[in-house]
Design a protein around this motif. Structure first.
Motif, PDB file in Angstrom:
ATOM      1  N   ALA A   1      -5.392  -8.595  -1.914  1.00 45.49           N
ATOM      2  CA  ALA A   1      -6.198  -7.628  -2.672  1.00 45.49           C
ATOM      3  C   ALA A   1      -5.469  -6.292  -2.772  1.00 45.49           C
ATOM      4  O   ALA A   1      -5.478  -5.643  -3.831  1.00 45.49           O
ATOM      5  CB  ALA A   1      -7.562  -7.454  -2.020  1.00 45.49           C
ATOM      6  N   ALA A   2      -4.851  -5.858  -1.679  1.00 46.71           N
ATOM      7  CA  ALA A   2      -4.099  -4.600  -1.703  1.00 46.71           C
ATOM      8  C   ALA A   2      -2.920  -4.696  -2.660  1.00 46.71           C
ATOM      9  O   ALA A   2      -2.633  -3.747  -3.411  1.00 46.71           O
ATOM     10  CB  ALA A   2      -3.617  -4.253  -0.297  1.00 46.71           C
ATOM     11  N   ARG A   3      -2.244  -5.841  -2.673  1.00 44.38           N
ATOM     12  CA  ARG A   3      -1.108  -6.030  -3.579  1.00 44.38           C
ATOM     13  C   ARG A   3      -1.569  -5.975  -5.036  1.00 44.38           C
ATOM     14  O   ARG A   3      -0.931  -5.340  -5.876  1.00 44.38           O
ATOM     15  CB  ARG A   3      -0.418  -7.356  -3.277  1.00 44.38           C
ATOM     16  N   ARG A   4      -2.671  -6.658  -5.336  1.00 44.57           N
ATOM     17  CA  ARG A   4      -3.179  -6.652  -6.720  1.00 44.57           C
ATOM     18  C   ARG A   4      -3.607  -5.256  -7.158  1.00 44.57           C
ATOM     19  O   ARG A   4      -3.483  -4.896  -8.340  1.00 44.57           O
ATOM     20  CB  ARG A   4      -4.338  -7.637  -6.844  1.00 44.57           C
ATOM     21  N   ALA A   5      -4.090  -4.463  -6.218  1.00 45.77           N
ATOM     22  CA  ALA A   5      -4.515  -3.102  -6.541  1.00 45.77           C
ATOM     23  C   ALA A   5      -3.353  -2.123  -6.537  1.00 45.77           C
ATOM     24  O   ALA A   5      -3.502  -0.983  -6.996  1.00 45.77           O
ATOM     25  CB  ALA A   5      -5.574  -2.642  -5.543  1.00 45.77           C
TER      26      ALA A   5
END
Length: 322
Positions: free
Chosen positions: A83-87
């Motif tokens: 999720a952090a990578r996608r954001a």
């Protein structure tokens, strides 16, 4: 002013955070998930706290200005890295703020299990000056013993230095190898994982919890260890297969263990480890000391200021460095 959120937690001494807080940061202090926390997310640039399993895609969508997740811990296994990578939001750990505390605690556990400190204390407190059976007393020194460190990051290196001061021989296994000059400077040598398990008198774990490291120490690994060896775990409980460890401790496959972490935390009251005489247990308390309350907030605020200035933060976790 840039807004940051400090996620309040019983492990944080907020008075120290307030003492160190730079005036350039507009700060909201709130419990994770509280109404105040959720309201502040809309404008927050940085979040300072511990990993939380609720920080998923929806969480990042609710924080459109967020540019940094700054952890106060070394571990980040509770973070949703995908999720952090996608954001596009970096997650940074505490920059070794608790490395001195954890390395000292690892040595403390080694001494405690080798010298049977809990057993000795219980006997004295119960009026048994040397215990009921002197033939049962086998206490061991660290000097001259071989320490095998699994995971030679900041904490592992500091543990190695402390162990050398006690006269131990130190070998390590890590997927990231030291150069020969670095190994010579630290006075350690590389060993293959299985070699380390077979030849170490004490095995100390210092790896992050990941898919690769979960249960990296199980029944097969315990079978490789010396029957006189001790296991020390100050990293994360699930790195060890706990039922396999209990069997190894009960059957005499290994001599004992010093554990600061468990598969389930807090452990259930019927955990078999509580009844074993050859273990020393602490409550995931290797890291939090009064001194590193200052260090971790100082590191956190430095990183927040870097991000506010448009610079790249320090200590980005390996999975997000690209």
């Amino acid at each position: 002013m840039a807004k940051i959120i400090i996620a309040d937690n019983p492990l944080n001494e907020i008075s120290i955070a307030r003492e160190l807080l730079p005036p350039s940061l507009d700060t909201v202090i709130a419990r994770h998930g509280s109404p105040e926390f959720k309201d502040a997310l809309a404008d927050a640039v940085c979040l300072v706290g511990f990993g939380d399993g609720t920080m998923d895609d929806a969480f990042y969508a609710s924080a459109p200005r967020l540019k940094l997740i700054q952890l106060l811990s070394a571990g980040y296994d509770r973070c949703d890295i995908g999720a952090a990578r996608r954001a596009g939001v970096p997650i940074c750990n505490n920059g070794g703020a608790n490395s001195t505390a954890v390395s000292e605690h690892a040595i403390l556990l080694m001494l405690a299990v080798c010298r049977r400190i809990v057993w000795q204390h219980s006997n004295v407190a119960a009026g048994r000056w040397r215990g009921n059976n002197v033939d049962d007393v086998k206490l061991y020194e660290l000097k001259g013993r071989t320490l095998g460190i699994v995971g030679l990051g900041t904490i592992g290196k500091k543990t190695a230095r402390l162990a050398r001061a006690f006269g131990m021989t130190v070998q390590y296994y890590d997927t990231a190898r030291l150069s020969e000059a670095q190994a010579d400077d630290l006075d350690v040598r590389f060993a293959l994982f299985e070699e380390l398990l077979r030849t170490s008198d004490v095995v100390s774990l210092h790896v992050p919890l990941s898919r690769e490291t979960k249960h990296m120490i199980g029944a097969a690994q315990f079978a490789m260890m010396k029957p006189t060896a001790y296991l020390i775990n100050t990293c994360r409980g699930p790195v060890v297969d706990e039922p396999a460890m209990i069997e190894a401790l009960t059957s005499g496959t290994i001599a004992g263990a010093g554990l600061d972490v468990f598969d389930q935390e807090p452990p259930p009251p019927n955990n078999p480890l509580f009844a074993l005489p050859n273990v020393v247990l602490t409550a995931h308390f290797a890291g939090p000391t009064w001194e590193n309350q200052y260090t971790r907030f100082r590191n956190a605020f430095d990183n927040c200021q870097r991000v506010v200035r448009g610079e790249k933060p320090l200590w980005i976790i390996p999975e997000l460095r690209d």
